[in-house]
Design a protein around this motif. Structure first.
Motif, short mmCIF file in Angstrom:
data_model
loop_
_atom_site.label_atom_id
_atom_site.label_comp_id
_atom_site.label_asym_id
_atom_site.label_seq_id
_atom_site.Cartn_x
_atom_site.Cartn_y
_atom_site.Cartn_z
N LEU A 1 -7.84 1.53 -5.80
CA LEU A 1 -7.25 2.84 -6.10
C LEU A 1 -8.22 3.94 -5.68
O LEU A 1 -9.41 3.89 -6.01
CB LEU A 1 -6.95 2.97 -7.59
CG LEU A 1 -5.95 1.99 -8.20
CD1 LEU A 1 -5.81 2.25 -9.70
CD2 LEU A 1 -4.59 2.09 -7.51
N ILE B 1 -8.55 -4.61 -10.51
CA ILE B 1 -8.42 -3.24 -10.03
C ILE B 1 -9.81 -2.68 -9.77
O ILE B 1 -10.66 -2.71 -10.67
CB ILE B 1 -7.67 -2.36 -11.04
CG1 ILE B 1 -6.25 -2.86 -11.26
CG2 ILE B 1 -7.66 -0.90 -10.58
CD1 ILE B 1 -5.46 -2.07 -12.29
N SER C 1 0.85 -1.18 0.00
CA SER C 1 0.00 0.00 0.00
C SER C 1 0.88 1.23 0.00
O SER C 1 2.06 1.17 0.36
CB SER C 1 -0.94 0.00 1.21
OG SER C 1 -0.21 0.00 2.42
N LEU D 1 -6.58 -4.89 -6.20
CA LEU D 1 -5.96 -3.59 -6.03
C LEU D 1 -7.04 -2.51 -5.96
O LEU D 1 -7.85 -2.37 -6.88
CB LEU D 1 -5.02 -3.30 -7.21
CG LEU D 1 -4.42 -1.90 -7.30
CD1 LEU D 1 -3.48 -1.63 -6.13
CD2 LEU D 1 -3.68 -1.72 -8.63
N TYR E 1 -3.08 3.64 -3.00
CA TYR E 1 -3.48 2.28 -3.35
C TYR E 1 -3.31 1.32 -2.18
O TYR E 1 -2.50 1.54 -1.28
CB TYR E 1 -2.66 1.76 -4.55
CG TYR E 1 -1.27 1.30 -4.18
CD1 TYR E 1 -1.01 -0.06 -3.96
CD2 TYR E 1 -0.21 2.20 -4.05
CE1 TYR E 1 0.28 -0.50 -3.61
CE2 TYR E 1 1.07 1.77 -3.72
CZ TYR E 1 1.31 0.42 -3.49
OH TYR E 1 2.56 -0.01 -3.15
#
Length: 430
Positions: free
Chosen positions: A130, A85, A48, A128, A63
């Protein structure tokens, strides 16, 4: 705003503590004792921090990354394991919402504590989150002027951040990347997919982003068409009467008029009037926002993108399916904002040689553990899924079923492989 989660003050306070622990893990900054002791070590992401999108100003996207819990069940080695993502909606809402409230490996429960999430999307895949665009959540915008005002600029920042993330680990370079998200991310996702393909055309194979597909949940993608569906949808569900339907249609007509004249700010205001009226009429669809220290949804980012809200990105989705990129559109059956009727209204207008075949394709029954989970329709690279008994936040309402859905779509199995039904053993399924 298109989306704000139904978080109460106490829950939001715990969310702040949890996020502070993640930040401490990634930056080694001093952390108050109460925050450090409230977050289990096993719930921390393996990576992160910040991905710089402008080295000159320091603007960066925050992130958090969780590796797959069972990576070898769908790939022979980690270098072949897909990475999902997740982009949150808003515009300007933090992806930590999805991380800790929807589909992350650990979520906040009703007792205001963390518990493992049986429906986590990182069961088989890397995951992931964002905070996008810059200025959202813990992402950094050096100045308000640097916050993107349109989807092209959003995509440019995301592309830089994704390339930076891939460079963090040698194995990331070969792993398929799937872009997912919900609500206003129905615009971010096509935009970054479009941008990746455009950039890939100019790069040697070894430097390209390995885009596997995009998945849009309850997305706002073609607002002019979608805003015109609320009245008929609510009426057919028995939530409003004919008089109320006529009033909604007047408000919808006003919003569409502003779009056609290019008055984007007023078009956004008019759509807000439609949604407020729908909420008042039905008593449903209210998505309140609370803010203490940490902004779950940024008003600054929302204001920056106000003129973008009612602009369509349907052409970007068309570009993706024409290039044979896998596209999944899914909605909760009960969503009144960007639900099934809203999405299918713009899908029918897609300029794609396969659209007629898609519309005529058989709609498959989708089952999980022997129980009806929803319906799937697919033709070539385009898939559409309806998730039963779910609203605007599908992973929150149907955690395990949404996990199975995304796994089956990526791996092309079950109803996404043309089978009429599927029975999944929930533990250790492949």
């Amino acid at each position: 705003m298109e989306y704000s989660p139904p978080l109460f003050p106490k829950l939001l306070f715990l969310l702040i503590i949890i996020i502070a622990a993640v930040l401490h893990h990634s930056t080694a900054r001093p952390l108050p004792l109460f925050a450090a002791t409230s977050y289990p070590k096993q719930a921390l992401p393996i990576k992160s921090g910040y991905l710089t999108v402008n080295p000159t100003t320091g603007s960066s996207i925050f992130y958090t990354f969780y590796e797959a819990q069972n990576p070898h069940k769908n790939a022979s080695k980690i270098s072949q394991t897909p990475i999902l993502i997740w982009l949150q909606g808003g515009p300007g809402c933090s992806s930590m919402i999805a991380n800790l409230y929807e589909l992350g490996p650990w979520i906040v429960n009703q007792n205001l504590s963390l518990e493992p999430n049986s429906g986590s999307w990182n069961n088989l895949f890397g995951l992931l989150f964002l905070d996008n665009p810059i200025g959202t959540g813990f992402s950094i915008a050096a100045s308000p002027q640097e916050i993107p005002r349109n989807q092209n600029d959003v995509a440019k920042h995301l592309y830089i951040a994704i390339k930076e993330f891939i460079a963090l680990d040698e194995s990331f370079k070969t792993r398929p990347i799937y872009i997912t998200g919900e609500s206003y991310a129905g615009k971010y996702i096509p935009a970054i997919g479009y941008h990746i393909l455009t950039e890939n055309q100019c790069l040697p194979r070894g430097k390209r982003v390995n885009l596997g597909g995009v998945a849009i949940g309850n997305g706002l993608t073609d607002p002019e068409i979608q805003v015109a569906t609320h009245g008929v949808n609510a009426y057919n569900l028995g939530l409003i009467n004919e008089k109320q339907k006529a009033l909604l249609e007047e408000l919808q007509f006003e919003a569409v008029g502003f779009v056609k004249s290019g008055n984007w700010s007023e078009a956004t205001n008019a759509r807000t009037n439609v949604l407020n009226a729908l909420t008042n009429m039905t008593g449903l669809a209210t998505l309140g926002s609370e803010s203490l220290v940490f902004e779950v949804c940024s008003d600054v980012v929302g204001d920056a993108l106000k003129d973008d809200v009612m602009k369509s990105v349907r052409y970007m989705v068309e570009f993706l399916v024409k290039k044979s990129v896998k596209v999944l559109l899914y909605q909760g059956q009960c969503d009144l904002r960007d639900g099934v009727v809203s999405t299918l209204a713009w899908v029918k207008k897609m300029e794609w040689e396969g659209i007629e075949r898609f519309l005529k394709a058989e709609r498959k029954v989708w089952r999980v553990d022997g129980k009806l989970a929803g319906y799937v329709q697919r033709w070539e690279s385009l898939s559409h899924a309806v998730v039963m008994n779910a609203g605007h936040l599908v992973p929150t309402d149907q955690g395990v079923n949404s996990q199975v859905m995304i796994q089956d779509w990526v791996l092309e199995r079950g109803s996404f492989a043309g089978e009429e039904t599927q029975d999944i053993q929930l533990k250790g399924s492949v």
